[in-house]
Design an enzyme around this catalytic site. Structure first.
Site, PDB file in Angstrom:
ATOM      1  N   ASN A   1      -4.846   2.698  -8.415  1.00 22.51           N
ATOM      2  CA  ASN A   1      -4.515   4.136  -8.297  1.00 22.51           C
ATOM      3  C   ASN A   1      -3.039   4.461  -8.284  1.00 22.51           C
ATOM      4  O   ASN A   1      -2.667   5.557  -7.846  1.00 22.51           O
ATOM      5  CB  ASN A   1      -5.162   4.745  -7.038  1.00 22.51           C
TER       6      ASN A   1
ATOM      7  N   TYR B   1     -13.001   5.873  -8.516  1.00 22.11           N
ATOM      8  CA  TYR B   1     -12.191   5.525  -9.693  1.00 22.11           C
ATOM      9  C   TYR B   1     -12.835   4.342 -10.397  1.00 22.11           C
ATOM     10  O   TYR B   1     -13.609   3.590  -9.793  1.00 22.11           O
ATOM     11  CB  TYR B   1     -10.747   5.181  -9.295  1.00 22.11           C
TER      12      TYR B   1
ATOM     13  N   TYR C   1      -7.796   1.898   7.121  1.00 20.93           N
ATOM     14  CA  TYR C   1      -6.915   2.500   6.112  1.00 20.93           C
ATOM     15  C   TYR C   1      -6.980   4.014   6.278  1.00 20.93           C
ATOM     16  O   TYR C   1      -8.077   4.599   6.210  1.00 20.93           O
ATOM     17  CB  TYR C   1      -7.359   2.070   4.709  1.00 20.93           C
TER      18      TYR C   1
ATOM     19  N   ARG D   1     -13.631  -3.503   6.527  1.00 18.32           N
ATOM     20  CA  ARG D   1     -12.639  -2.445   6.341  1.00 18.32           C
ATOM     21  C   ARG D   1     -13.292  -1.083   6.528  1.00 18.32           C
ATOM     22  O   ARG D   1     -14.340  -0.807   5.941  1.00 18.32           O
ATOM     23  CB  ARG D   1     -12.068  -2.538   4.935  1.00 18.32           C
TER      24      ARG D   1
ATOM     25  N   ASP E   1      -0.984  -6.406  -2.684  1.00 20.11           N
ATOM     26  CA  ASP E   1      -1.879  -5.312  -3.084  1.00 20.11           C
ATOM     27  C   ASP E   1      -2.261  -5.391  -4.564  1.00 20.11           C
ATOM     28  O   ASP E   1      -2.741  -4.415  -5.137  1.00 20.11           O
ATOM     29  CB  ASP E   1      -1.308  -3.930  -2.754  1.00 20.11           C
TER      30      ASP E   1
ATOM     31  N   CYS F   1      -4.972  -8.238  -1.138  1.00 21.22           N
ATOM     32  CA  CYS F   1      -5.134  -8.147  -2.588  1.00 21.22           C
ATOM     33  C   CYS F   1      -6.613  -7.912  -2.859  1.00 21.22           C
ATOM     34  O   CYS F   1      -7.430  -7.966  -1.937  1.00 21.22           O
ATOM     35  CB  CYS F   1      -4.622  -9.420  -3.266  1.00 21.22           C
TER      36      CYS F   1
ATOM     37  N   HIS G   1      -0.932  -0.922   5.357  1.00 20.88           N
ATOM     38  CA  HIS G   1       0.270  -0.253   4.850  1.00 20.88           C
ATOM     39  C   HIS G   1       0.915   0.692   5.877  1.00 20.88           C
ATOM     40  O   HIS G   1       1.276   1.828   5.555  1.00 20.88           O
ATOM     41  CB  HIS G   1      -0.055   0.506   3.557  1.00 20.88           C
TER      42      HIS G   1
HETATM   43  C1  0GY Z   1      -5.047  -0.407  -1.504  1.00 18.45           C
HETATM   44  C2  0GY Z   1      -4.918   1.030  -1.694  1.00 18.45           C
HETATM   45  C3  0GY Z   1      -5.744   1.854  -2.387  1.00 18.45           C
HETATM   46  C4  0GY Z   1      -7.058   1.564  -2.823  1.00 18.45           C
HETATM   47  C5  0GY Z   1      -7.958   0.786  -2.193  1.00 18.45           C
HETATM   48  O1  0GY Z   1     -10.017  -0.185  -1.919  1.00 18.45           O
HETATM   49  C6  0GY Z   1      -9.353   0.599  -2.580  1.00 18.45           C
HETATM   50  O2  0GY Z   1      -9.806   1.248  -3.517  1.00 18.45           O
HETATM   51  O3  0GY Z   1      -7.620   0.104  -1.135  1.00 18.45           O
HETATM   52  C7  0GY Z   1      -5.250   3.217  -2.664  1.00 18.45           C
HETATM   53  O4  0GY Z   1      -5.701   3.826  -3.631  1.00 18.45           O
HETATM   54  O5  0GY Z   1      -4.371   3.688  -1.909  1.00 18.45           O
HETATM   55  O6  0GY Z   1      -4.745  -0.892  -0.413  1.00 18.45           O
HETATM   56  O7  0GY Z   1      -5.435  -1.097  -2.419  1.00 18.45           O
END
Ligand code: 0GY
Length: 307
Positions: free
Chosen positions: A263, A50, A158, A125, A258, A33, A182
Site C-alpha cells: 500500500n 487490496y 497495528y 495480530r 516491512d 515482513c 511502527h
Molecule cells: C504493514 C502495513 C500495512 C499493511 C499491512 O497486513 C497488511 O495488509 O500490514 C499498511 O498498509 O499500512 O505493516 O505491512
C-alpha cells in the site's frame, strides 16, 4: 488457476535492492515482513481491502540473504485475511529461520492453534487500521488473547496514533506481551514532542509488557527517501521518533523491513537503503545488537536464548 488483478496504482516491491553499507550484526532478525501468495497457489481473501503483486517465500528468503539477515518474522498480511496458509508454508519452508504472526478468528480450534505453533507461529495480530480491515468486536479479540497467552504467544497491534486514546483500555488489559507495529504510526509532522507521541511513550513507559517495532520510516515519512543534505538523510523526519524509542526502551524494540511494503503510494524503498537507516536510529553497536538480535531472539526463539 485463479488470476488476480492488482489494485490500481499498486507499487511492486523493489527488484534489485542495493547491498547495505551498514553491516548487520551476526544473527540479525528481520522482525516484520510479509509474503503475498503467490495468488494462484494461496488465493487472497475475499474480504481483502487490496490485491497486491505476488511476493513469494523464495523471494523473501533471497532478500534475507542479500541484506545479511539470518532470520525472518513473517506477519500475516491482511490481504490473506485469517487464511494463514501462505505464511505457514513460508515458515515451514524456512528450516527454522522464520517465525510467524497469524490472524485468527474466535472459531479456531485448540488443535489448529497447536498446528500454527508447530509451524512456528508465536503471535497473533490485531489490526485497527480501518483502511485494512473490518471491525472485530473487542470481546472476540480478548477471548483470542486469553487463549494464545496459554501458548506463550504475544499480540501484535497495528493502529493509527489518533486512535490510541480510544484503544488504551483494551490494549492495557491484554494479558500477553504486546508488540506495537511502527511506533503506533505517529504523525511525524507534529514533532517528537507532540501530545500524541507523548501518549505513545507513556503507553510504553507505564506498561513493561509493551514493545514497539521501530520500522517503516518509508511509510511514516513526509520528507521521503531523498538525501536532502548529502548522504544518509533518507527519511530524516522519522529518525528522531525511532531513535527516541530505541534509546528509551532498548530491550523492547524490534526492527523489520516491512517487505514487500504493501500500500505505499509514492515510492517503493530500496531495502538496502532501509537497512542503512538503522544506524540513525540505533547509533551504538550495543543498541544495534539488542534491536536486531537479542530482542527478537528472546521473543521468537527463546529456547535458543536460554540455551
Ligand atoms: C504493514 C502495513 C500495512 C499493511 C499491512 O497486513 C497488511 O495488509 O500490514 C499498511 O498498509 O499500512 O505493516 O505491512
Amino acid at each position: 488457476m485463479t488470476s488476480f488483478t492488482k489494485t490500481p496504482g499498486w507499487l511492486d516491491w523493489y527488484a534489485n535492492p542495493s547491498k547495505p553499507r551498514f553491516k548487520l550484526p551476526v544473527g540479525s532478525v528481520d522482525a516484520h515482513c510479509h509474503v503475498f501468495g503467490p495468488g494462484d497457489e494461496f488465493p487472497f481473501a475475499p474480504e481483502r481491502k487490496y490485491t497486491p503483486c505476488d511476493a513469494s517465500k523464495a523471494q523473501l528468503f533471497a532478500l534475507r540473504d542479500h541484506l545479511g539477515f539470518a532470520r525472518n518474522v513473517i506477519v500475516q498480511a491482511t490481504c490473506h485475511g485469517a487464511d494463514n496458509r501462505a505464511m505457514v508454508d513460508a515458515c515451514k519452508a524456512s528450516g527454522g529461520k522464520a517465525r510467524g504472526v497469524a490472524t485468527v478468528r474466535r472459531d479456531i480450534s485448540d488443535a489448529q492453534l497447536q498446528e500454527l505453533h508447530d509451524a512456528g507461529v508465536r503471535g497473533v495480530r490485531f489490526n485497527f487500521v480501518k483502511r485494512l480491515v473490518d471491525f472485530t468486536p473487542k470481546d472476540e479479540l480478548m477471548e483470542i488473547a486469553g487463549r494464545i497467552a496459554k501458548l506463550g504467544w504475544h499480540v501484535v497491534i497495528y493502529f493509527e496514533a489518533v486512535d490510541l486514546p480510544e484503544l488504551w483500555d483494551f490494549f492495557t488489559s491484554l494479558p500477553t506481551t504486546v508488540v506495537v507495529d511502527h511506533m503506533g504510526r505517529p504523525d511525524v509532522t507534529k514533532g517528537v514532542n507532540s501530545e500524541e507521541f507523548a501518549l505513545f511513550l507513556k503507553f510504553m513507559r507505564e506498561h513493561p509488557n509493551v514493545w514497539s517495532k521501530v520500522s517503516c520510516p518509508e511509510r511514516l515519512s513526509v520528507t521521503g527517501p531523498e538525501a536532502l543534505n548529502g548522504e544518509q538523510n533518507a527519511y530524516q523526519d522519522v529518525a528522531p521518533f525511532a531513535r527516541h524509542v530505541v534509546e528509551q526502551f532498548p530491550d523492547r524494540v524490534l526492527w523489520g523491513t516491512d517487505w514487500p511494503h504493501p500500500n505505499l503510494k509514492n515510492h517503493m524503498p530500496d531495502d538496502g537503503l532501509l537497512v542503512d537507516f538503522i544506524e540513525h536510529i540505533a547509533p551504538t553497536p550495543e543498541l544495534q545488537r539488542k534491536l536486531l538480535v537479542d530482542n527478537p531472539m528472546r521473543l521468537y526463539w527463546p529456547e535458543e536464548v536460554r540455551g
